[in-house]
Design a protein around this motif. Structure first.
Motif, PDB file in Angstrom:
ATOM      1  N   THR A  84     -21.427   6.816 -12.130  1.00 34.84           N
ATOM      2  CA  THR A  84     -21.573   5.396 -11.829  1.00 34.84           C
ATOM      3  C   THR A  84     -20.668   4.620 -12.796  1.00 34.84           C
ATOM      4  N   LYS A  85     -20.663   3.289 -12.676  1.00 33.83           N
ATOM      5  CA  LYS A  85     -19.930   2.467 -13.651  1.00 33.83           C
ATOM      6  C   LYS A  85     -20.461   2.726 -15.066  1.00 33.83           C
ATOM      7  N   LYS A  86     -21.795   2.770 -15.189  1.00 32.16           N
ATOM      8  CA  LYS A  86     -22.410   3.054 -16.497  1.00 32.16           C
ATOM      9  C   LYS A  86     -21.937   4.406 -17.042  1.00 32.16           C
ATOM     10  N   GLY A  87     -21.815   5.376 -16.158  1.00 32.11           N
ATOM     11  CA  GLY A  87     -21.327   6.689 -16.572  1.00 32.11           C
ATOM     12  C   GLY A  87     -19.847   6.655 -16.943  1.00 32.11           C
ATOM     13  N   ARG A  88     -19.049   5.969 -16.130  1.00 32.16           N
ATOM     14  CA  ARG A  88     -17.603   5.912 -16.408  1.00 32.16           C
ATOM     15  C   ARG A  88     -17.335   5.225 -17.743  1.00 32.16           C
ATOM     16  N   GLU A  89     -18.247   4.336 -18.123  1.00 29.33           N
ATOM     17  CA  GLU A  89     -18.029   3.634 -19.389  1.00 29.33           C
ATOM     18  C   GLU A  89     -18.408   4.478 -20.616  1.00 29.33           C
ATOM     19  N   LEU A  90     -18.817   5.713 -20.375  1.00 25.01           N
ATOM     20  CA  LEU A  90     -18.925   6.676 -21.494  1.00 25.01           C
ATOM     21  C   LEU A  90     -17.558   7.291 -21.813  1.00 25.01           C
ATOM     22  N   PHE A  91     -16.533   6.858 -21.107  1.00 23.72           N
ATOM     23  CA  PHE A  91     -15.208   7.457 -21.276  1.00 23.72           C
ATOM     24  C   PHE A  91     -14.743   7.459 -22.726  1.00 23.72           C
ATOM     25  N   LEU A  92     -14.904   6.336 -23.413  1.00 25.97           N
ATOM     26  CA  LEU A  92     -14.371   6.279 -24.785  1.00 25.97           C
ATOM     27  C   LEU A  92     -15.201   7.113 -25.762  1.00 25.97           C
ATOM     28  N   VAL A  93     -16.473   7.367 -25.424  1.00 21.96           N
ATOM     29  CA  VAL A  93     -17.259   8.313 -26.242  1.00 21.96           C
ATOM     30  C   VAL A  93     -16.624   9.698 -26.130  1.00 21.96           C
ATOM     31  N   VAL A  94     -16.300  10.090 -24.904  1.00 25.38           N
ATOM     32  CA  VAL A  94     -15.690  11.405 -24.683  1.00 25.38           C
ATOM     33  C   VAL A  94     -14.306  11.464 -25.335  1.00 25.38           C
ATOM     34  N   VAL A  95     -13.534  10.386 -25.210  1.00 32.09           N
ATOM     35  CA  VAL A  95     -12.180  10.369 -25.792  1.00 32.09           C
ATOM     36  C   VAL A  95     -12.248  10.429 -27.321  1.00 32.09           C
ATOM     37  N   SER A  96     -13.192   9.722 -27.903  1.00 27.55           N
ATOM     38  CA  SER A  96     -13.294   9.726 -29.382  1.00 27.55           C
ATOM     39  C   SER A  96     -13.660  11.123 -29.884  1.00 27.55           C
ATOM     40  N   TRP A 100     -11.130  13.496 -32.278  1.00 27.24           N
ATOM     41  CA  TRP A 100     -11.609  14.099 -33.528  1.00 27.24           C
ATOM     42  C   TRP A 100     -11.530  15.629 -33.430  1.00 27.24           C
ATOM     43  N   GLY A 101     -11.926  16.160 -32.261  1.00 32.95           N
ATOM     44  CA  GLY A 101     -11.849  17.609 -32.048  1.00 32.95           C
ATOM     45  C   GLY A 101     -10.420  18.120 -32.172  1.00 32.95           C
ATOM     46  N   GLU A 102      -9.472  17.381 -31.610  1.00 37.82           N
ATOM     47  CA  GLU A 102      -8.054  17.778 -31.705  1.00 37.82           C
ATOM     48  C   GLU A 102      -7.610  17.816 -33.168  1.00 37.82           C
ATOM     49  N   ASP A 103      -8.068  16.845 -33.938  1.00 38.82           N
ATOM     50  CA  ASP A 103      -7.639  16.743 -35.335  1.00 38.82           C
ATOM     51  C   ASP A 103      -8.275  17.807 -36.229  1.00 38.82           C
ATOM     52  N   TYR A 104      -9.529  18.156 -35.952  1.00 38.50           N
ATOM     53  CA  TYR A 104     -10.277  18.940 -36.940  1.00 38.50           C
ATOM     54  C   TYR A 104     -10.842  20.270 -36.440  1.00 38.50           C
ATOM     55  N   CYS A 105     -10.786  20.542 -35.151  1.00 43.30           N
ATOM     56  CA  CYS A 105     -11.452  21.746 -34.639  1.00 43.30           C
ATOM     57  C   CYS A 105     -10.474  22.787 -34.110  1.00 43.30           C
ATOM     58  N   PHE A 106      -9.181  22.621 -34.362  1.00 44.85           N
ATOM     59  CA  PHE A 106      -8.191  23.594 -33.916  1.00 44.85           C
ATOM     60  C   PHE A 106      -7.263  23.923 -35.073  1.00 44.85           C
ATOM     61  N   LYS A 107      -6.820  25.152 -35.096  1.00 45.72           N
ATOM     62  CA  LYS A 107      -5.795  25.510 -36.072  1.00 45.72           C
ATOM     63  C   LYS A 107      -4.488  24.852 -35.650  1.00 45.72           C
TER      64      LYS A 107
ATOM     65  N   VAL B  93     -16.188   7.706 -33.022  1.00 46.06           N
ATOM     66  CA  VAL B  93     -17.252   8.312 -32.211  1.00 46.06           C
ATOM     67  C   VAL B  93     -18.507   7.439 -32.322  1.00 46.06           C
ATOM     68  N   VAL B  94     -18.826   7.045 -33.545  1.00 47.75           N
ATOM     69  CA  VAL B  94     -20.008   6.205 -33.772  1.00 47.75           C
ATOM     70  C   VAL B  94     -19.818   4.835 -33.111  1.00 47.75           C
ATOM     71  N   VAL B  95     -18.618   4.265 -33.238  1.00 47.49           N
ATOM     72  CA  VAL B  95     -18.361   2.944 -32.651  1.00 47.49           C
ATOM     73  C   VAL B  95     -18.428   3.004 -31.120  1.00 47.49           C
ATOM     74  N   SER B  96     -17.906   4.058 -30.530  1.00 46.39           N
ATOM     75  CA  SER B  96     -17.932   4.156 -29.053  1.00 46.39           C
ATOM     76  C   SER B  96     -19.367   4.273 -28.552  1.00 46.39           C
TER      77      SER B  96
END
Lengths: 162, 162
Positions: A84-96, A100-107, B93-96
């Motif tokens: 839904t719109k409410k669900g799509r607006e979780l987009f930036l939670v997923v992006v954030s 962070w995962g790209e920066d800290y969870c990969f070699k 992440v917290v802000v989103s």
């Protein structure tokens, strides 16, 4: 979770958002929905999640208004789950979480999926938080302005509880 | 959680980030650390969390390099928990979560805490995702470019596993 947290936390949007989303499985389902998955069997296969857990999580996300059930896009008798719109607006939670995962969870040089701008095919920019006048802000430039607990109690007393 | 998820998910930074952070308690502890809490007893009081659970979560966050233990700022024999750079970079992440919570988890006019720009005292702006050329992007403007599974397998075989 709400019962165990303090009044200060309950007046905190971060606490309420975490309470609503429920757990990581729910957010992984939302991520998969952003990736175009729609069918129970698709989520089940991609997440490797027990069917009972997936059933519960999908029902919660529908009850919460994050997903809705629609007739299957292929005309079959199945139901699809779409954001839904409410669900799509979780987009930036997923992006954030992704950034962070790209920066800290990969070699370094370890391959991972990438979020790209569909128009250009290039990776998206970094998420940014800015002040109203456009200055970039980090955590040390910000403060949480808490509520006066008295004001919160009065506001709660003045309307029916959820 | 990693054992139950597919290779596709494991090459996804969102999945790894969620796996690293572990659970909502960990993120609530991180949120409290952004708010200036430093002491075991402060986290315990604010979160209303069982001491055993808090002990485990703090230890995990220290092991993960999100928090570090430092001598207490008041000169006592206690240890304080403070965010590392890796921890501070969970800020968005917290802000989103906060911004989604503000939009969807409160009734209209229901009071909640606010994140303000310390310099101006005004609420911060909305988080934004932009393309490299500056265009604002929503979820429908983006695609996840998945890895070729063959490439992932080769990359994994070429280096020692974690």
């Amino acid at each position: 979770m709400v019962k165990r947290v303090s009044l200060a936390t309950v007046s905190c949007p971060v606490g309420r958002a975490l309470d609503a989303i429920g757990d990581w499985w729910s957010l992984l389902i939302v991520r998969d929905a952003f990736d175009g998955l729609r069918r129970f069997s698709e989520f089940q296969k991609n997440l490797g999640i027990a069917k009972g857990i997936l059933t519960t999580r999908l029902r919660n996300l529908v009850d919460l208004g994050v997903l809705e059930m629609v007739p299957a896009s292929d005309g079959s008798a199945y139901q699809d789950y779409v954001l839904t719109k409410k669900g799509r607006e979780l987009f930036l939670v997923v992006v954030s979480l992704r950034q962070w995962g790209e920066d800290y969870c990969f070699k370094r040089d370890e391959p991972h999926s990438a979020l790209v701008d569909t128009t250009s095919g290039r990776p998206v920019g970094r998420l940014e938080l800015r002040a109203r006048d456009g200055r970039a802000l980090t955590s040390s430039d910000t403060t949480v302005r808490k509520l006066d607990p008295q004001r919160t109690r009065n506001a709660k007393a003045a309307r029916p509880s959820r």
